[in-house]
Design a protein around this motif. Structure first.
Motif, PDB file in Angstrom:
ATOM      1  N   ASN A  43       0.825  -1.213   0.075  1.00 54.25           N
ATOM      2  CA  ASN A  43       0.088  -0.300   0.036  1.00 54.25           C
ATOM      3  C   ASN A  43       0.863   1.385   0.060  1.00 54.25           C
ATOM      4  OD1 ASN A  43      -2.437  -1.457  -0.221  1.00 54.25           O
ATOM      5  ND2 ASN A  43      -3.355  -0.970   1.773  1.00 54.25           N
ATOM      6  N   ILE A  44       2.129   1.215  -0.149  1.00 56.68           N
ATOM      7  CA  ILE A  44       3.011   2.256  -0.398  1.00 56.68           C
ATOM      8  C   ILE A  44       2.904   2.436  -1.802  1.00 56.68           C
ATOM      9  CG2 ILE A  44       5.303   3.433  -0.311  1.00 56.68           C
ATOM     10  CD1 ILE A  44       5.741   2.013   2.372  1.00 56.68           C
ATOM     11  N   ASP A  45       2.444   3.261  -2.438  1.00 58.22           N
ATOM     12  CA  ASP A  45       1.838   3.484  -3.922  1.00 58.22           C
ATOM     13  C   ASP A  45       3.140   4.140  -4.470  1.00 58.22           C
ATOM     14  OD1 ASP A  45      -0.700   2.901  -3.391  1.00 58.22           O
ATOM     15  OD2 ASP A  45      -1.546   4.891  -4.192  1.00 58.22           O
ATOM     16  N   ALA A  46       3.879   4.831  -4.212  1.00 60.48           N
ATOM     17  CA  ALA A  46       5.033   5.468  -4.691  1.00 60.48           C
ATOM     18  C   ALA A  46       5.971   6.270  -3.728  1.00 60.48           C
ATOM     19  CB  ALA A  46       4.496   6.645  -5.523  1.00 60.48           C
ATOM     20  N   ALA A  47       7.177   6.271  -4.085  1.00 57.94           N
ATOM     21  CA  ALA A  47       8.201   6.978  -3.612  1.00 57.94           C
ATOM     22  C   ALA A  47       9.142   7.820  -4.407  1.00 57.94           C
ATOM     23  CB  ALA A  47       9.309   5.789  -2.871  1.00 57.94           C
ATOM     24  N   PHE A  48       9.411   9.057  -3.937  1.00 56.22           N
ATOM     25  CA  PHE A  48      10.059   9.981  -4.684  1.00 56.22           C
ATOM     26  C   PHE A  48      11.312  10.469  -4.184  1.00 56.22           C
ATOM     27  CE2 PHE A  48       5.451  11.439  -5.463  1.00 56.22           C
ATOM     28  CZ  PHE A  48       5.236  10.637  -6.263  1.00 56.22           C
ATOM     29  N   ILE A  49      12.541  10.527  -4.895  1.00 53.23           N
ATOM     30  CA  ILE A  49      13.898  10.803  -4.524  1.00 53.23           C
ATOM     31  C   ILE A  49      14.307  12.253  -5.613  1.00 53.23           C
ATOM     32  CG2 ILE A  49      16.498  10.244  -4.429  1.00 53.23           C
ATOM     33  CD1 ILE A  49      15.268   7.523  -3.967  1.00 53.23           C
ATOM     34  N   SER A  50      14.727  12.983  -4.793  1.00 53.05           N
ATOM     35  CA  SER A  50      15.012  14.332  -5.426  1.00 53.05           C
ATOM     36  C   SER A  50      16.718  14.480  -5.055  1.00 53.05           C
ATOM     37  CB  SER A  50      14.040  15.486  -4.848  1.00 53.05           C
ATOM     38  OG  SER A  50      14.778  16.783  -5.140  1.00 53.05           O
ATOM     39  N   PHE A  51      17.394  15.284  -5.930  1.00 56.89           N
ATOM     40  CA  PHE A  51      18.687  15.641  -5.753  1.00 56.89           C
ATOM     41  C   PHE A  51      18.699  17.290  -5.097  1.00 56.89           C
ATOM     42  CE2 PHE A  51      21.849  12.659  -7.572  1.00 56.89           C
ATOM     43  CZ  PHE A  51      21.020  11.390  -7.372  1.00 56.89           C
ATOM     44  N   SER A  52      17.575  17.708  -4.919  1.00 58.53           N
ATOM     45  CA  SER A  52      17.487  19.087  -4.527  1.00 58.53           C
ATOM     46  C   SER A  52      17.976  19.191  -3.276  1.00 58.53           C
ATOM     47  CB  SER A  52      15.951  19.786  -4.560  1.00 58.53           C
ATOM     48  OG  SER A  52      15.705  19.737  -5.849  1.00 58.53           O
ATOM     49  N   LYS A  53      17.700  18.645  -2.120  1.00 59.00           N
ATOM     50  CA  LYS A  53      18.076  19.029  -0.746  1.00 59.00           C
ATOM     51  C   LYS A  53      19.371  18.477  -0.522  1.00 59.00           C
ATOM     52  CE  LYS A  53      13.623  20.473   0.981  1.00 59.00           C
ATOM     53  NZ  LYS A  53      12.910  20.303  -0.273  1.00 59.00           N
ATOM     54  N   PRO A  54      19.746  17.141  -0.692  1.00 58.88           N
ATOM     55  CA  PRO A  54      20.808  16.671  -0.141  1.00 58.88           C
ATOM     56  C   PRO A  54      22.056  17.359  -0.978  1.00 58.88           C
ATOM     57  CG  PRO A  54      19.876  14.951  -1.370  1.00 58.88           C
ATOM     58  CD  PRO A  54      18.811  16.218  -1.294  1.00 58.88           C
ATOM     59  N   TYR A  55      22.108  17.573  -2.464  1.00 57.99           N
ATOM     60  CA  TYR A  55      23.070  18.182  -3.072  1.00 57.99           C
ATOM     61  C   TYR A  55      23.048  19.587  -3.508  1.00 57.99           C
ATOM     62  CZ  TYR A  55      23.845  12.943  -3.108  1.00 57.99           C
ATOM     63  OH  TYR A  55      23.850  11.803  -2.812  1.00 57.99           O
ATOM     64  N   GLY A  56      21.808  20.202  -3.119  1.00 56.99           N
ATOM     65  CA  GLY A  56      21.767  21.774  -3.495  1.00 56.99           C
ATOM     66  C   GLY A  56      21.409  21.734  -4.860  1.00 56.99           C
ATOM     67  N   LEU A  57      20.718  21.008  -5.497  1.00 53.39           N
ATOM     68  CA  LEU A  57      20.624  21.025  -7.088  1.00 53.39           C
ATOM     69  C   LEU A  57      19.236  21.533  -7.243  1.00 53.39           C
ATOM     70  CD1 LEU A  57      22.755  18.163  -8.197  1.00 53.39           C
ATOM     71  CD2 LEU A  57      23.192  20.560  -8.444  1.00 53.39           C
ATOM     72  N   PHE A  58      18.351  22.489  -6.545  1.00 51.41           N
ATOM     73  CA  PHE A  58      16.940  22.702  -6.684  1.00 51.41           C
ATOM     74  C   PHE A  58      16.753  23.228  -7.918  1.00 51.41           C
ATOM     75  CE2 PHE A  58      13.698  25.999  -6.491  1.00 51.41           C
ATOM     76  CZ  PHE A  58      12.600  25.360  -6.141  1.00 51.41           C
ATOM     77  N   SER A  59      17.618  24.159  -8.385  1.00 49.50           N
ATOM     78  CA  SER A  59      17.410  24.798 -10.057  1.00 49.50           C
ATOM     79  C   SER A  59      17.629  23.771 -10.910  1.00 49.50           C
ATOM     80  CB  SER A  59      18.089  25.692  -9.997  1.00 49.50           C
ATOM     81  OG  SER A  59      19.323  25.563  -9.974  1.00 49.50           O
ATOM     82  N   HIS A  60      18.180  22.609 -10.710  1.00 53.78           N
ATOM     83  CA  HIS A  60      18.486  21.543 -11.914  1.00 53.78           C
ATOM     84  C   HIS A  60      17.209  20.761 -12.078  1.00 53.78           C
ATOM     85  CE1 HIS A  60      22.528  22.452 -12.945  1.00 53.78           C
ATOM     86  NE2 HIS A  60      22.684  22.888 -11.669  1.00 53.78           N
TER      87      HIS A  60
END
Length: 321
Positions: free
Chosen positions: A183-200
């Protein structure tokens, strides 16, 4: 003037290690990606190897292999938006649940798509709620801390489904997050916060079932530069040592800041943040409350430390006379 230079909103810190990789990639960009980019077949599976590397990187703490459908997205927000639309159109306006003071974007994006939103307190009985889909960040945007043990299990046991936002993954000490429940439909990983790449806008979305509106991302509409950069980061940055370095800097920053301001600041699990607990907040005097008021999230306070990371980096660049 407020003595705290922290941000009220979480703006990530582009670390020197990551900036160095960005610089190298810009200066020596694989030209064939541009030259062959117009040929669909040449890049149709470009993200597959990077997804496999990401899954392998988190093999011991996440277990992403059970998510069959994988789409490159423009950060986590893109995946959140598309799945909310999917819920509205394909599942007859599913009820969306959020934990109080979690990431504001969940509520805004859901309301913009005409979905009913219900905010829930951690201590509530989840079994008394109509079944719905929970959008949850963990580590939590509430204060940068991993949710109390058993929270996710209680939601699932009550018959709800979960969309798991791992935006702060990579900013904590080693942690395990069990994503195995069906019942965990989805998982999202982003490189914004750990690597400071929000604008990418570099995001990786994992789903148990297909999301048709994201299929085109797997085929054509992908951020090739961002995916290439992500592959370099996975391959060149020592994941555990990287987080440990910035956790240590976080502890130094918060220790100094607490001593300077006489505020009961605590390090959050996520290295970008500091917080004041609900218990500590009860003992604040009037002047302390005034200083912390811009950082209030319900009965606690959350501070983004990015300006202090920048400040320390600048000091390290100044050579002694």
């Amino acid at each position: 003037m407020n003595p705290l230079k922290a941000f009220t909103t979480v703006y990530s810190y582009p670390t020197p290690e990551v900036l160095s990789i960005v610089k190298q990639l810009v200066e020596n960009y694989p030209s064939h990606l541009i030259e062959e980019g117009w040929i669909r077949s040449s890049l149709i599976d470009y993200q597959s190897k990077i997804f496999d590397e990401l899954v392998a990187l988190h093999r011991d703490v996440l277990g992403l292999n059970s998510f069959r459908y994988r789409y490159p997205t423009y950060g986590s927000d893109h995946a959140i938006c598309e799945y909310l639309v999917h819920l509205r159109l394909k599942e007859d306006k599913s009820l969306v649940y959020l934990l109080e003071n979690d990431y504001e974007g969940f509520e805004e994006r859901a309301k913009q798509r005409d979905l009913s939103v219900c905010k829930v307190r951690l201590g509530d009985d989840f079994g008394n709620l109509m079944p719905g889909v929970w959008f949850i960040s963990n580590p939590s945007a509430r204060d940068g801390n991993v949710l109390p043990e058993g929270t996710i299990e209680r939601i699932l046991e009550a018959g709800h489904r979960i969309v798991y936002d791992l935006a702060y993954l990579g900013t904590t000490d080693e942690r395990e997050f069990d994503l195995s429940h069906e019942n965990i439909d989805a998982a999202f990983i982003s490189f914004s916060k750990p690597y400071g790449l929000f604008s990418h806008r570099i995001g990786f979305s994992f789903f148990r079932r297909p999301v048709p509106s994201l299929e085109a991302n797997a085929l054509w509409f992908k951020n090739i530069f961002g995916l290439t950069l992500a592959g370099r980061i996975i391959g060149e940055i020592a994941y555990t040592a990287y987080a440990a370095r910035y956790k240590e800097l976080q502890r130094m920053i918060v220790k100094d800041l607490a001593a300077e301001t006489r505020l009961p600041l605590k390090v959050s699990d996520a290295f970008l943040l500091a917080h004041v607990t609900e218990e500590e907040a009860l003992g604040l005097n009037e002047s302390q409350r005034a200083v912390l008021q811009p950082f209030a999230r319900g009965s606690r306070y959350r501070l983004c430390l990015t300006p202090y990371f920048f400040e320390r980096a600048q000091r390290e660049l100044v050579l002694p006379a």
